[in-house]
Design a protein around this motif. Structure first.
Motif, short mmCIF file in Angstrom:
data_model
loop_
_atom_site.label_atom_id
_atom_site.label_comp_id
_atom_site.label_asym_id
_atom_site.label_seq_id
_atom_site.Cartn_x
_atom_site.Cartn_y
_atom_site.Cartn_z
N ARG A 637 1.03 -1.29 0.10
CA ARG A 637 0.03 -0.06 0.01
C ARG A 637 0.82 1.40 0.06
O ARG A 637 2.10 1.28 -0.04
N GLU A 638 0.12 2.29 0.18
CA GLU A 638 0.81 3.56 -0.03
C GLU A 638 0.66 4.39 1.43
O GLU A 638 -0.32 4.16 2.25
N SER A 661 -6.44 -9.11 3.35
CA SER A 661 -5.91 -8.18 4.34
C SER A 661 -6.18 -6.53 3.81
O SER A 661 -6.33 -6.50 2.62
N ARG A 662 -6.18 -5.74 4.50
CA ARG A 662 -6.71 -4.43 4.34
C ARG A 662 -5.62 -3.27 5.07
O ARG A 662 -5.00 -3.95 5.88
N GLU A 663 -5.65 -2.16 4.49
CA GLU A 663 -4.56 -1.06 4.94
C GLU A 663 -5.22 -0.99 6.50
O GLU A 663 -6.39 -0.83 6.89
N ASP A 664 -4.25 -0.51 7.61
CA ASP A 664 -4.54 -0.57 8.69
C ASP A 664 -5.46 0.94 8.94
O ASP A 664 -6.43 0.83 9.63
N GLY A 678 -18.47 9.27 10.73
CA GLY A 678 -18.57 9.51 9.44
C GLY A 678 -18.01 8.67 8.26
O GLY A 678 -17.27 7.50 8.58
N LYS A 679 -18.25 8.99 7.01
CA LYS A 679 -17.87 8.17 5.87
C LYS A 679 -16.24 8.26 5.96
O LYS A 679 -15.66 9.04 5.97
N PRO A 680 -15.70 7.03 5.73
CA PRO A 680 -14.21 6.85 5.63
C PRO A 680 -13.74 7.42 4.54
O PRO A 680 -14.33 7.32 3.43
N ALA A 681 -12.36 8.12 4.61
CA ALA A 681 -11.70 8.41 3.26
C ALA A 681 -11.46 7.07 2.54
O ALA A 681 -11.44 5.88 2.85
N PHE A 682 -11.30 7.29 1.23
CA PHE A 682 -11.09 6.31 0.38
C PHE A 682 -9.63 5.97 -0.19
O PHE A 682 -9.39 5.10 -0.96
N ALA A 683 -8.84 6.82 0.11
CA ALA A 683 -7.37 6.94 -0.25
C ALA A 683 -6.60 7.61 0.95
O ALA A 683 -7.02 8.38 1.73
N ALA A 684 -5.37 6.86 0.93
CA ALA A 684 -4.39 7.33 2.02
C ALA A 684 -4.12 8.76 1.89
O ALA A 684 -3.83 9.59 2.72
N SER A 685 -3.95 9.53 0.56
CA SER A 685 -3.80 10.69 0.45
C SER A 685 -4.73 11.58 0.97
O SER A 685 -4.40 12.80 1.61
N VAL A 687 -6.32 10.81 3.73
CA VAL A 687 -6.11 10.87 5.18
C VAL A 687 -4.96 11.71 5.33
O VAL A 687 -4.98 12.53 6.61
N PHE A 688 -3.98 11.80 4.51
CA PHE A 688 -2.77 12.70 5.18
C PHE A 688 -3.35 14.23 4.73
O PHE A 688 -2.74 14.91 5.62
N ARG A 689 -4.13 14.43 3.78
CA ARG A 689 -4.81 15.81 3.88
C ARG A 689 -5.36 16.26 5.29
O ARG A 689 -5.21 17.38 5.74
N ASP A 690 -5.96 15.32 5.78
CA ASP A 690 -6.62 15.79 7.26
C ASP A 690 -5.33 15.64 8.20
O ASP A 690 -5.66 16.51 9.31
N ILE A 691 -4.32 15.03 8.09
CA ILE A 691 -3.13 15.24 9.02
C ILE A 691 -2.70 16.68 8.75
O ILE A 691 -2.16 17.24 9.96
N ALA A 692 -2.38 16.99 7.61
CA ALA A 692 -1.99 18.23 7.43
C ALA A 692 -2.81 19.23 7.77
O ALA A 692 -2.25 20.47 8.29
N THR A 693 -3.92 19.20 8.15
CA THR A 693 -4.89 20.08 8.81
C THR A 693 -4.95 20.10 10.28
O THR A 693 -4.80 21.18 11.05
N ALA A 694 -4.65 18.70 10.80
CA ALA A 694 -4.71 18.74 12.42
C ALA A 694 -3.37 18.78 13.08
O ALA A 694 -3.18 19.27 13.94
N VAL A 695 -2.15 18.63 12.31
CA VAL A 695 -0.99 18.91 12.79
C VAL A 695 -0.33 19.97 12.14
O VAL A 695 0.24 19.95 11.06
#
Length: 857
Positions: A637-638, A661-664, A678-685, A687-695
């Protein structure tokens, strides 16, 4: 431009820094002078003669020193009678180089003809075929005919094990000595040498076990022929069949850049498999080298005992089930539990995984009890403030700079950093080592200070205090001498580890070194500010795994949320969680990517009502679980990891997922959806966008910015593989190093708590790291199986008599409630009063121990 030297190569002017070699100057303008023995990372030797060129120098009047000019005003040039090796001649002003004249062409043809006089014509079956410098240069410069008398061809052994990892084909070797020079010059492991002379010259191993080096695989990358091959790739595939995929080390905190060479295979059911792991150039991280754990430690990703389907407990047994049932059972058991639940994660997981893990626990389950399953070091909050500054490069440290390495054996914990620190010391940087025992780095140190186990904090405190005392007023001591070197340093980088330390001691150590970086000493001037916040200055934690820094950043900590935001109500740490499991204060536990039972941190399920484990394998903890969720490895995965230098780097999917198996991060998100997040993200990118907002530290980053590349020197991995070897050019991203707080504002001095010294016997035991310490992931590497560290007890000769042991004794070491069989080595690696236990999992602090002899040699 005045600092540059201008010369002309085949009619093209080029300006380069003084000291540049002709072959490198030509490379900068795309003029590829062929080489075999030369490598831009090694000292030139001019052995192969393939780089012969014509070199002319401007004629100067002997009386005036002025240039003698032609009638047209151009300088007269005097060419040498003989061709010269472009790899050993340093450029000079006005030099003229000719690389395509008839004498040069004839010389190259002669060198190729000579090399082929005893070289086997086995290109169709050679592992190097398709990426072979000799093959390519023969096609470009070979004469096409030969004067060779075939009866004179030497026949030599073609399958010579230099060890169980590297094999030598003596017929293919062209005696360029790249491998020998790499081992001796670069990594200080002179374990292979030339033997015999003339046409009988051959490479032999000088170590037991054979080719005993953590860097052996790199010799196959820089070998210009197929003489050296690795046991895992030999006859495994042809280079043109392989698809390169960029990745990042999953083992080590430096974040080495890798390339997976993959291929679809029928014997794997049509799945793509990893055939080999190669270095990917990143001059700020690992340059063009990787150590053997990163190269050969990937086999767990395709291991046959991987979990492939979710498991649930029925009738006391774990049985396979559907994802829908497994996720529903987890969500229903987590819902409403609140503070009776806790979560433990590993620090090998990606930033995306860790971010959604803490979000699920804090927002979905509504519990603050989150921690790493085996937290061995503190100080992530400290490195966030005074960590090594952004845009820093350890490769730029040298004369006038200083490096501190405290409580860490970099050679065993992170060989990439060991290599880069060693090279900095060889360039002139002052190296200060503080440890309870000697390490491989000590021979390059300016100051090596040893302390008794348990005295690390007190010793570092003395060093920090000594930097505040005027040089002329202090008594000369080893600590004061080291302090004086630090005071005078232009740049200061401090590494700290956890060898022989408790968690509290690592916290104190991080804070002390941070204050050293923050304090403007009495010897400093107004023009010499504190080190923290400046490029090539700062603190680096030698974390135990690849993404420990990322776990801190993402808020996998009982006291901090994402971005180091303090929590209003801190949760329990790992130790308190384990105690709560036994007492019943914690009745629900989510374990992801860590094995507390297998690590000896949690005895059993205790009073748990529900245990869910998310893993690659059926670990000891997973065997006790109510639900087991199969996760994907990083190769499938990425995602992103954050290195110990706080460099966020992206890795890419190389092979298809194992089973179901699935991504963690996807598993956490799907459970969170069932719990109202809420609805889960469909791509790791995303999720990283949410990280860049929260961190806040990650703001401005996304998968596109992480994939950016810039020009690097030397030029590696292009069509001219003869120049830099078969390491890969970086086309997939150099990562981004987030700025520490000290770069944008004032950071206050840290309070350093007093840490009590342990009360132990005359001989104190500490655990030391070993690169090949057995573990869940590395145990799956068949290549490294014979090199796995065995439990070994190092004792000083003076202590051996007191302990009634001798070199070679088989003993049982009773420590931390465990009886560990070990072999005694009296080898000078331990100081008097200190015993060292290696080849075993991490044990904190100074250890009480007893020894009983099993047998004598």
């Amino acid at each position: 431009m005045s600092d540059l030297v201008t010369l002309t190569i085949d009619g093209t002017a080029v300006s380069v820094p003084p000291g540049t070699l002709v072959v490198d100057a030509a490379k900068k303008i795309g003029n590829d002078i062929p080489v075999f023995c030369y490598h831009p990372k090694l000292e030139p030797v001019g052995m192969c003669r393939m780089c012969l060129v014509e070199i002319g120098l401007p004629v100067r009047d002997r009386a005036t020193g002025e240039l003698v000019l032609n009638a047209d005003g151009t300088p007269q040039v005097n060419f040498s009678r003989n061709l010269q090796t472009g790899c050993t001649v340093v450029v000079s002003e006005g030099m003229v180089v000719r690389t395509a004249t008839q004498p040069v062409t004839e010389a190259r043809e002669s060198v190729i003809e000579f090399l082929l006089s005893s070289h086997p014509l086995d290109c169709p079956i050679c592992d190097k075929g398709g990426e072979c410098p000799l093959q390519n240069l023969t096609m470009a410069h070979g004469n096409g005919t030969s004067q060779m008398d075939y009866s004179l061809k030497l026949k030599m052994d073609k399958h010579v094990p230099l060890g169980e990892i590297i094999y030598l084909d003596r017929e293919r070797c062209i005696q360029c000595a790249r491998c020998i020079r790499f081992q001796e010059e670069l990594v200080d492991d002179p374990v292979i040498r030339f033997h015999n002379r003339g046409r009988s010259l051959e490479i032999v191993t000088m170590s037991d076990p054979g080719f005993d080096s953590y860097w052996s695989g790199n010799t196959t990358d820089i070998c210009p022929v197929g003489a050296l091959t690795t046991s895992d790739f030999r006859f495994g595939a042809r280079p043109w069949e392989l698809i390169p995929v960029a990745s990042i080390s999953v083992h080590s905190p430096a974040g080495a850049n890798l390339t997976f060479s993959t291929r679809r295979e029928a014997k794997s059911g049509g799945r793509s498999v990893i055939k080999r792991v190669m270095p990917r150039q990143n001059e700020s991280v690992n340059e063009v080298w990787i150590h053997d754990r990163d190269r050969f430690g990937h086999q767990f990703a395709d291991a046959p005992d991987r979990l492939t389907k979710p498991l649930v407990r029925r009738g006391g047994e774990l049985v396979q089930t559907s994802w829908d049932e497994a996720l529903e059972r987890v969500a229903s058991n987590l819902n409403g539990v609140g503070h009776k639940a806790a979560g433990l994660s590993g620090d090998r997981m990606s930033n995306e995984d860790l971010f959604l893990f803490q979000k699920l626990l804090r927002q979905g389950v509504k519990t603050p009890h989150i921690d790493l399953g085996n937290r061995t070091m503190a100080g992530g909050d400290v490195t966030a403030q005074v960590g090594i500054a952004s845009d820093s490069n350890l490769g730029e440290l040298g004369q006038g700079d200083a490096i501190i390495v405290a409580a860490s054996d970099l050679h065993e914990e992170e060989p990439i950093w060991w290599l880069r620190v060693k090279q900095a010391a060889q360039r002139g940087a002052m190296l200060v080592i503080l440890n309870a025992r000697p390490t491989r780095l000590d021979k390059f140190a300016t100051h090596a200070i040893y302390y008794q186990p348990g005295q690390a904090v007190a010793t570092i405190r003395q060093l920090v205090n000594a930097t505040k005392i005027a040089v002329e007023t202090a008594e000369p001591t080893p600590i004061k001498a080291a302090a004086d070197a630090i005071i005078q340093a232009n740049n200061l980088v401090a590494f700290y580890g956890a060898e022989g330390l408790t968690l509290a001691e690592t916290e104190a150590l991080a804070r002390l070194l941070a204050n050293l970086l923050l304090v403007k000493t009495e010897a400093a001037t107004d023009a010499s500010p504190a080190h923290a916040g400046r490029k090539n200055n700062g603190l680096i934690a030698v974390w135990p795994h690849n993404n420990t820094q990322g776990a801190w950043d993402m808020g996998v900590h009982p006291a901090y949320g994402p971005g180091y935001k303090p929590l209003d109500t801190p949760g329990k740490d790992a130790a308190a969680i384990y105690a709560g499991v036994q007492s019943g204060d914690i009745n629900t536990l989510y374990v992801a990517g860590t094995d507390p039972v297998g690590d000896g941190l949690m005895a059993d399920r205790g009073q748990l009502d529900f245990l869910v484990v998310q893993e690659l394998f059926l670990t000891e903890t997973a065997k006790l679980a109510d639900v087991v969720l199969p996760a994907q490895s990083w190769a499938e995965r990425e995602g992103t990891f954050t290195s110990g230098e706080r460099r966020v780097q992206r890795y890419y999917p190389a092979i298809s997922p194992v089973g179901e198996s699935r991504e963690d991060w996807r598993i956490f998100a799907q459970i969170g959806e069932k719990m109202g997040l809420g609805k889960p993200a469909f791509a790791a990118s995303l999720v990283f966008r949410d990280i860049a907002t929260a961190v806040p530290y990650y703001q401005g980053m996304d998968y596109r910015t992480l994939a950016r590349v810039t020009a690097q020197w030397p030029i590696i991995g292009r069509e001219d593989l003869y120049y830099g070897g078969t390491s890969y050019d970086n086309k997939s991203g150099l990562g981004q190093q987030w700025a520490a707080a000290a770069e944008s504002g004032v950071v206050e001095l840290f309070e350093v708590p007093d840490v009590p010294s342990p009360q132990t016997g005359a001989v104190r035991l500490i655990r030391a790291a070993a690169l090949y310490t057995p573990g869940t992931l590395i145990n799956h590497s068949s290549v490294l199986a014979a090199r796995m560290a065995r439990p070994t007890l190092w004792v000083n000769e003076a202590d051996a008599a007191q302990l009634q042991v001798a070199d070679g004794y088989a003993v049982t070491v009773a420590v931390n409630g465990r009886d560990i069989p070990a072999t005694v080595h009296v080898n000078g690696h331990a100081l008097q009063g200190t015993a060292v236990l290696r080849g075993v999992p991490y044990m904190p602090g100074v250890l009480d121990f007893e020894i009983s002899v099993i047998s004598q040699p």
